[in-house]
Structure formats: structure tokens, C-alpha cells
Design an enzyme around this catalytic site. Sequence first.
Site, PDB file in Angstrom:
ATOM      1  N   ASP A   1       0.816  -1.212   0.000  1.00 33.96           N
ATOM      2  CA  ASP A   1       0.000   0.000   0.000  1.00 33.96           C
ATOM      3  C   ASP A   1       0.849   1.261   0.000  1.00 33.96           C
ATOM      4  O   ASP A   1       0.518   2.250  -0.660  1.00 33.96           O
ATOM      5  CB  ASP A   1      -0.931   0.002   1.213  1.00 33.96           C
ATOM      6  CG  ASP A   1      -2.142  -0.896   1.010  1.00 33.96           C
ATOM      7  OD1 ASP A   1      -2.319  -1.407  -0.106  1.00 33.96           O
ATOM      8  OD2 ASP A   1      -2.900  -1.093   1.984  1.00 33.96           O
TER       9      ASP A   1
ATOM     10  N   ASN B   1      -4.316   9.005   1.571  1.00 38.11           N
ATOM     11  CA  ASN B   1      -4.965   8.303   2.672  1.00 38.11           C
ATOM     12  C   ASN B   1      -5.510   9.241   3.743  1.00 38.11           C
ATOM     13  O   ASN B   1      -6.708   9.246   4.008  1.00 38.11           O
ATOM     14  CB  ASN B   1      -3.983   7.321   3.326  1.00 38.11           C
ATOM     15  CG  ASN B   1      -4.117   5.908   2.794  1.00 38.11           C
ATOM     16  OD1 ASN B   1      -4.888   5.653   1.888  1.00 38.11           O
ATOM     17  ND2 ASN B   1      -3.349   5.001   3.347  1.00 38.11           N
TER      18      ASN B   1
ATOM     19  N   ASP C   1      -3.825  12.396  21.279  1.00 35.93           N
ATOM     20  CA  ASP C   1      -2.563  12.293  20.551  1.00 35.93           C
ATOM     21  C   ASP C   1      -2.622  13.071  19.246  1.00 35.93           C
ATOM     22  O   ASP C   1      -1.591  13.351  18.631  1.00 35.93           O
ATOM     23  CB  ASP C   1      -2.227  10.828  20.248  1.00 35.93           C
ATOM     24  CG  ASP C   1      -1.699  10.094  21.473  1.00 35.93           C
ATOM     25  OD1 ASP C   1      -1.493  10.745  22.520  1.00 35.93           O
ATOM     26  OD2 ASP C   1      -1.494   8.871  21.393  1.00 35.93           O
TER      27      ASP C   1
ATOM     28  N   THR D   1      -9.370   2.547   5.676  1.00 32.38           N
ATOM     29  CA  THR D   1      -8.943   1.207   6.097  1.00 32.38           C
ATOM     30  C   THR D   1      -7.508   1.195   6.611  1.00 32.38           C
ATOM     31  O   THR D   1      -6.972   0.119   6.896  1.00 32.38           O
ATOM     32  CB  THR D   1      -9.058   0.210   4.919  1.00 32.38           C
ATOM     33  OG1 THR D   1      -8.319   0.718   3.797  1.00 32.38           O
ATOM     34  CG2 THR D   1     -10.510   0.007   4.522  1.00 32.38           C
TER      35      THR D   1
ATOM     36  N   LEU E   1      -8.706   3.217  10.631  1.00 34.28           N
ATOM     37  CA  LEU E   1      -9.267   1.969  11.156  1.00 34.28           C
ATOM     38  C   LEU E   1      -8.569   1.581  12.456  1.00 34.28           C
ATOM     39  O   LEU E   1      -9.220   1.174  13.431  1.00 34.28           O
ATOM     40  CB  LEU E   1      -9.124   0.861  10.110  1.00 34.28           C
ATOM     41  CG  LEU E   1      -9.683  -0.519  10.488  1.00 34.28           C
ATOM     42  CD1 LEU E   1     -11.182  -0.447  10.742  1.00 34.28           C
ATOM     43  CD2 LEU E   1      -9.381  -1.536   9.386  1.00 34.28           C
TER      44      LEU E   1
END
Length: 273
Positions: free
Chosen positions: A57, A128, A158, A169, A173
Site C-alpha cells: 500500500d 490516505n 494524541d 482502512t 481503522l
Amino acid sequence: MNRYYLIVNEEKDSGCRVAKGIQEYMEKAGHQVTMQSHDAIDIPEKNADMAIVLGGDGTVISAAKKIAAAGIPILGVNLGTLGFLTEIEKPKIYPALDAVMAGNYRIESRMALTAEVKKTGETHFAVNEIVVGKRDFGRMVTTSVWVDDELMDSYVADGVLIATPTGSTAYNLSAGGPILSPAMEAVVITPICPHAFNKRSLVVSSQTKIRVQVEKTRESYLDEASVRCDGEVCGAMETGDVVVIEKAARSFDMVCVGDVGFYQKMRSKLNRT
């Protein structure tokens, strides 16, 4: 004759053995294949029909950020582990190549995000997610999140993460956020390890403008944060600094081959032991 770029992560394909096999196979079928390292992608304009990306990825994300402006669709081949963004697993490479060369595939457009760091005026592209998070390990950071100039919430955490459907994802996730269908036009806002039990993710329209401001957790010091786009640090922030996040003007295209849909892939990837 079609022209293809073959982008290789040499760390996952030792000696480029898989890549060289693909190149030979496609060139024997009469196509032009140009091999490039994922660390040195040079595609100045749309002069190819497809980019075949070998890695995981992270490799696909890196390629997408460099290829999006050229409008070249990406076919991801998984040589890594989970591989949510990769379409093809290693054992099925050659049947997938046959389908691609025969024109039996579809293109799926994916939205991306931009982050404008107001202090510097710099704008960064993310496939992303964009994270505004603490700079030091031991301290939390306070952020306020505004959606279309309306205060949504403040987090002592955080950090806060703003993800695309594609990125839902990934880090989102792991941080407890929801999975979104990649075809959606939406953005998910997820606090990272918030210091309150009632802080949850929120899904908003892709047309909204999101503003994240670093606040002050304690009066005795300034909060220090970093802006990260797809895991890469792209800016430093402190109390009072703002980053504006919006849907990017340009999307990126992923190649889909065969009948395996997103939900089947999701079941397969997430049910691994």
C-alpha cells in the site's frame, strides 16, 4: 500497442525478478513496458495507458501522489502484507495481466485531500489521511476542529486524523474509525487516543472545508504538533497555528480487474489471522 509504466519497490521485489518477468511477458504480447524504481518515478505527462505498481500500500500511495497529475490509472500488485490498495495478489499476476491487455478492466476514481498549512502557505497532497498530532511522545495536544466555519469539537488527544474513503482502512481503522466505501464522496474525522470516552469519529461531506487549530493544553507551555500527510511530516505547528483541509481538485484512478469487489476484499483482508 499500449504503453505501460512498471513501478517497482525493490525492497519487496529482490533483484526485480517479478518485475522483469512481467516486463518480458507483456513485451512478448507486443506492448511497450518502461520499468522505474518507486523512489525515482519520472512521469511528466499522460504518455502511458497504465502504471503497474509492484509493492504494498505504501508503494501505491507514493506512486499515486506522483502520478495523479498525469491522469494515469494505477494497477497495484501486492508484494507486501495486507495490501488494501493493491488489486492483484502475487499468484494471480499473469491472469490479471491477460485481462488488462485484453481491455477487461474498469477504472475507479478515488478522491484525495489537500492540507494548506497557513503559517507557511504550503499546500500538500494526501491519498490516505492528514494527521495533526503531537510532536513529542510524552505530551498530548489539544486541537479544535471546524467544519465550514462551525466548531465541530475539540480534542485533548494524541491528535486528530482526517481520512479519505481510501484511507479509512489504514490509520483511521487502527484509531477506531469507520470503514468507508472507496466510491464515497466523504471524509472521516477521527480523534487519536482522545482523553475522553465520548469522543468519536464523524463522517462529513467531501465538499466541506475542515480547519484544524492547535490550542493550548496547559497554560505553562505551548502545544507543539506536526502535520503528516500519508505518514510523512509536511509541517510543524504550535498553539494558534491552523491547517485547512479540503478535497483535492485532482483525484487518482485505480484499475480494478475481475469480480472481486471491495467488500469481499475487506472480509478477506480483515479476517486474516
